[in-house]
Motif scaffolding. Structure first.
Motif, PDB file in Angstrom:
ATOM      1  N   ASN A   3       4.480  40.849  50.124  1.00 44.88           N
ATOM      2  CA  ASN A   3       3.977  39.583  49.632  1.00 44.88           C
ATOM      3  C   ASN A   3       4.959  39.010  48.609  1.00 44.88           C
ATOM      4  OD1 ASN A   3       2.268  37.505  48.937  1.00 44.88           O
ATOM      5  ND2 ASN A   3       0.467  38.814  48.804  1.00 44.88           N
ATOM      6  N   ARG A   4       5.353  37.760  48.773  1.00 41.78           N
ATOM      7  CA  ARG A   4       6.272  37.099  47.833  1.00 41.78           C
ATOM      8  C   ARG A   4       5.434  36.425  46.749  1.00 41.78           C
ATOM      9  NH1 ARG A   4      11.605  36.615  49.123  1.00 41.78           N
ATOM     10  NH2 ARG A   4      11.811  34.535  48.226  1.00 41.78           N
ATOM     11  N   LEU A   5       4.897  37.267  45.864  1.00 45.90           N
ATOM     12  CA  LEU A   5       3.952  36.829  44.855  1.00 45.90           C
ATOM     13  C   LEU A   5       4.324  37.430  43.513  1.00 45.90           C
ATOM     14  CD1 LEU A   5       1.059  35.436  44.459  1.00 45.90           C
ATOM     15  CD2 LEU A   5       0.152  37.751  44.675  1.00 45.90           C
ATOM     16  N   ILE A   6       4.194  36.626  42.474  1.00 50.06           N
ATOM     17  CA  ILE A   6       4.393  37.069  41.088  1.00 50.06           C
ATOM     18  C   ILE A   6       3.125  36.711  40.329  1.00 50.06           C
ATOM     19  CG2 ILE A   6       5.826  36.903  39.017  1.00 50.06           C
ATOM     20  CD1 ILE A   6       7.539  37.669  41.387  1.00 50.06           C
ATOM     21  N   ILE A   7       2.590  37.676  39.578  1.00 49.72           N
ATOM     22  CA  ILE A   7       1.390  37.451  38.771  1.00 49.72           C
ATOM     23  C   ILE A   7       1.807  37.429  37.306  1.00 49.72           C
ATOM     24  CG2 ILE A   7      -0.920  38.272  38.181  1.00 49.72           C
ATOM     25  CD1 ILE A   7      -0.811  39.907  40.846  1.00 49.72           C
ATOM     26  N   LEU A   8       1.421  36.373  36.609  1.00 49.82           N
ATOM     27  CA  LEU A   8       1.762  36.212  35.195  1.00 49.82           C
ATOM     28  C   LEU A   8       0.505  36.148  34.339  1.00 49.82           C
ATOM     29  CD1 LEU A   8       4.328  33.243  35.418  1.00 49.82           C
ATOM     30  CD2 LEU A   8       4.821  35.704  35.528  1.00 49.82           C
ATOM     31  N   ASP A   9       0.603  36.705  33.137  1.00 49.52           N
ATOM     32  CA  ASP A   9      -0.378  36.432  32.097  1.00 49.52           C
ATOM     33  C   ASP A   9      -0.008  35.075  31.507  1.00 49.52           C
ATOM     34  OD1 ASP A   9      -2.453  36.974  30.167  1.00 49.52           O
ATOM     35  OD2 ASP A   9      -0.870  37.498  28.738  1.00 49.52           O
ATOM     36  N   ARG A  10      -0.880  34.475  30.729  1.00 53.99           N
ATOM     37  CA  ARG A  10      -0.587  33.157  30.154  1.00 53.99           C
ATOM     38  C   ARG A  10      -0.050  33.274  28.729  1.00 53.99           C
ATOM     39  NH1 ARG A  10      -5.094  28.801  28.485  1.00 53.99           N
ATOM     40  NH2 ARG A  10      -4.672  29.749  26.470  1.00 53.99           N
ATOM     41  N   ASP A  11      -0.953  33.594  27.785  1.00 54.47           N
ATOM     42  CA  ASP A  11      -0.581  33.589  26.370  1.00 54.47           C
ATOM     43  C   ASP A  11       0.416  34.704  26.082  1.00 54.47           C
ATOM     44  OD1 ASP A  11      -2.418  31.526  26.085  1.00 54.47           O
ATOM     45  OD2 ASP A  11      -4.041  32.871  25.514  1.00 54.47           O
ATOM     46  N   GLY A  12       1.537  34.329  25.496  1.00 57.56           N
ATOM     47  CA  GLY A  12       2.579  35.298  25.181  1.00 57.56           C
ATOM     48  C   GLY A  12       3.591  35.475  26.299  1.00 57.56           C
ATOM     49  N   VAL A  13       3.343  34.848  27.452  1.00 55.55           N
ATOM     50  CA  VAL A  13       4.276  34.922  28.584  1.00 55.55           C
ATOM     51  C   VAL A  13       4.803  33.527  28.916  1.00 55.55           C
ATOM     52  CG1 VAL A  13       4.547  35.544  31.021  1.00 55.55           C
ATOM     53  CG2 VAL A  13       3.172  36.998  29.506  1.00 55.55           C
ATOM     54  N   ILE A  14       3.885  32.589  29.138  1.00 49.10           N
ATOM     55  CA  ILE A  14       4.266  31.201  29.429  1.00 49.10           C
ATOM     56  C   ILE A  14       4.255  30.361  28.157  1.00 49.10           C
ATOM     57  CG2 ILE A  14       3.480  29.086  30.571  1.00 49.10           C
ATOM     58  CD1 ILE A  14       2.747  30.651  32.955  1.00 49.10           C
ATOM     59  N   ASN A  15       3.304  30.644  27.299  1.00 54.13           N
ATOM     60  CA  ASN A  15       3.175  29.873  26.054  1.00 54.13           C
ATOM     61  C   ASN A  15       3.052  30.822  24.871  1.00 54.13           C
ATOM     62  OD1 ASN A  15       0.322  29.939  27.528  1.00 54.13           O
ATOM     63  ND2 ASN A  15      -0.074  30.030  25.325  1.00 54.13           N
ATOM     64  N   HIS A 121       3.341  46.456  44.729  1.00 53.00           N
ATOM     65  CA  HIS A 121       4.741  46.229  44.342  1.00 53.00           C
ATOM     66  C   HIS A 121       5.033  44.818  43.845  1.00 53.00           C
ATOM     67  CE1 HIS A 121       5.442  50.186  45.877  1.00 53.00           C
ATOM     68  NE2 HIS A 121       5.095  49.824  47.093  1.00 53.00           N
ATOM     69  N   CYS A 122       4.044  43.916  43.831  1.00 49.98           N
ATOM     70  CA  CYS A 122       4.269  42.589  43.265  1.00 49.98           C
ATOM     71  C   CYS A 122       4.345  42.720  41.740  1.00 49.98           C
ATOM     72  CB  CYS A 122       3.125  41.640  43.620  1.00 49.98           C
ATOM     73  SG  CYS A 122       3.022  41.219  45.359  1.00 49.98           S
ATOM     74  N   PRO A 123       5.280  42.046  41.095  1.00 52.58           N
ATOM     75  CA  PRO A 123       5.343  42.114  39.638  1.00 52.58           C
ATOM     76  C   PRO A 123       4.109  41.513  38.979  1.00 52.58           C
ATOM     77  CG  PRO A 123       7.406  41.287  40.540  1.00 52.58           C
ATOM     78  CD  PRO A 123       6.410  41.291  41.655  1.00 52.58           C
ATOM     79  N   MET A 124       3.612  42.213  37.968  1.00 48.87           N
ATOM     80  CA  MET A 124       2.538  41.707  37.105  1.00 48.87           C
ATOM     81  C   MET A 124       3.153  41.634  35.719  1.00 48.87           C
ATOM     82  SD  MET A 124      -0.880  41.116  36.813  1.00 48.87           S
ATOM     83  CE  MET A 124      -2.192  41.183  35.610  1.00 48.87           C
ATOM     84  N   VAL A 125       3.422  40.428  35.241  1.00 52.81           N
ATOM     85  CA  VAL A 125       4.160  40.211  34.002  1.00 52.81           C
ATOM     86  C   VAL A 125       3.183  39.886  32.886  1.00 52.81           C
ATOM     87  CG1 VAL A 125       5.998  38.907  32.882  1.00 52.81           C
ATOM     88  CG2 VAL A 125       6.095  39.308  35.362  1.00 52.81           C
ATOM     89  N   GLY A 126       3.216  40.688  31.824  1.00 57.76           N
ATOM     90  CA  GLY A 126       2.335  40.446  30.694  1.00 57.76           C
ATOM     91  C   GLY A 126       2.965  40.888  29.392  1.00 57.76           C
ATOM     92  N   ASP A 127       2.262  40.583  28.309  1.00 55.16           N
ATOM     93  CA  ASP A 127       2.742  40.972  26.984  1.00 55.16           C
ATOM     94  C   ASP A 127       1.822  41.998  26.324  1.00 55.16           C
ATOM     95  OD1 ASP A 127       0.648  39.069  26.594  1.00 55.16           O
ATOM     96  OD2 ASP A 127       1.385  38.662  24.570  1.00 55.16           O
ATOM     97  N   SER A 128       0.801  42.464  27.062  1.00 54.91           N
ATOM     98  CA  SER A 128      -0.110  43.441  26.476  1.00 54.91           C
ATOM     99  C   SER A 128      -0.351  44.581  27.464  1.00 54.91           C
ATOM    100  CB  SER A 128      -1.448  42.787  26.109  1.00 54.91           C
ATOM    101  OG  SER A 128      -2.186  42.489  27.269  1.00 54.91           O
ATOM    102  N   LEU A 129      -0.770  45.703  26.932  1.00 51.90           N
ATOM    103  CA  LEU A 129      -1.064  46.866  27.754  1.00 51.90           C
ATOM    104  C   LEU A 129      -2.134  46.535  28.789  1.00 51.90           C
ATOM    105  CD1 LEU A 129      -0.720  49.845  28.451  1.00 51.90           C
ATOM    106  CD2 LEU A 129      -2.335  50.381  26.593  1.00 51.90           C
TER     107      LEU A 129
END
Length: 183
Positions: A3-15, A121-129
């Motif tokens: 899957n060509r998918l990236i999962i992002l958290d919002r606060d602390g990642v985008i803003n 295996h899709c990245p899950m990008v965050g700033d917290s545990l």
């Protein structure tokens, strides 16, 4: 095919993040380079979705209409940089609500799986545990950024059961490396 998918958290990642919560559109401030990073992922053919806890709703700091206005500002900002999100998954519940979608539980990721298919295996990008744990529970590749609460998260130490965690200074730094390494 993966899957060509990236999962992002919002606060602390985008803003920018705030321990006092982002309670209004005026308080939503983009992190430098984040919109451009999302645009690069979009242009490379990746779907980008957001999975975010927003317990400020349950705590009464803002309501769903204000949250929608914050997300409208975010989407408009992304659009000015040629970026867009393909999905937005929000848990508005508080820590005492025992909600299955509140990270570190994997309910938001389960909603993404229902809409996009396997996220292994899709990245899950965050700033917290809790971001990393929610993704890892469904086989996502945990990626920690040092913006927001990321540096604090890293200093506390990451549990071994997460497996290898990629660490990048910013979302833009992750995207640079990710796209360089992509097949």
């Amino acid at each position: 095919m993966q899957n060509r998918l990236i999962i992002l958290d919002r606060d602390g990642v985008i803003n920018e993040d705030s321990d006092a919560y982002i309670k209004s559109p005026a308080e939503w401030l983009p992190l430098p380079g984040s919109a451009e990073a999302v645009a690069r992922l979009n242009r490379a053919g990746y779907q980008v979705v957001l999975a975010t806890n927003q317990s400020g709703v349950a705590r009464g700091y803002y309501d769903l209409d204000v949250l929608a206005a914050i997300h409208d500002k975010m989407n408009r900002h992304l659009a000015t940089h040629g970026a867009h999100l393909d999905g937005l998954y929000v848990c508005p519940h508080g820590p005492d609500d025992d909600c299955p979608c509140r990270k570190p539980k994997a309910g938001l990721v389960d909603q993404i799986v229902a809409d996009y298919g396997d996220v292994t295996h899709c990245p899950m990008v965050g700033d917290s545990l809790r971001d990393l744990q929610a993704g890892a529970a469904r086989g996502c590749r945990p990626v920690l950024v040092l913006t927001g609460k990321g540096r604090r998260t890293l200093e506390k130490g990451l549990p071994a059961d997460l497996g290898p965690v990629e660490v990048h200074d910013t979302l833009a730094g992750f995207v640079d490396q990710f796209l360089k390494d992509a097949p």
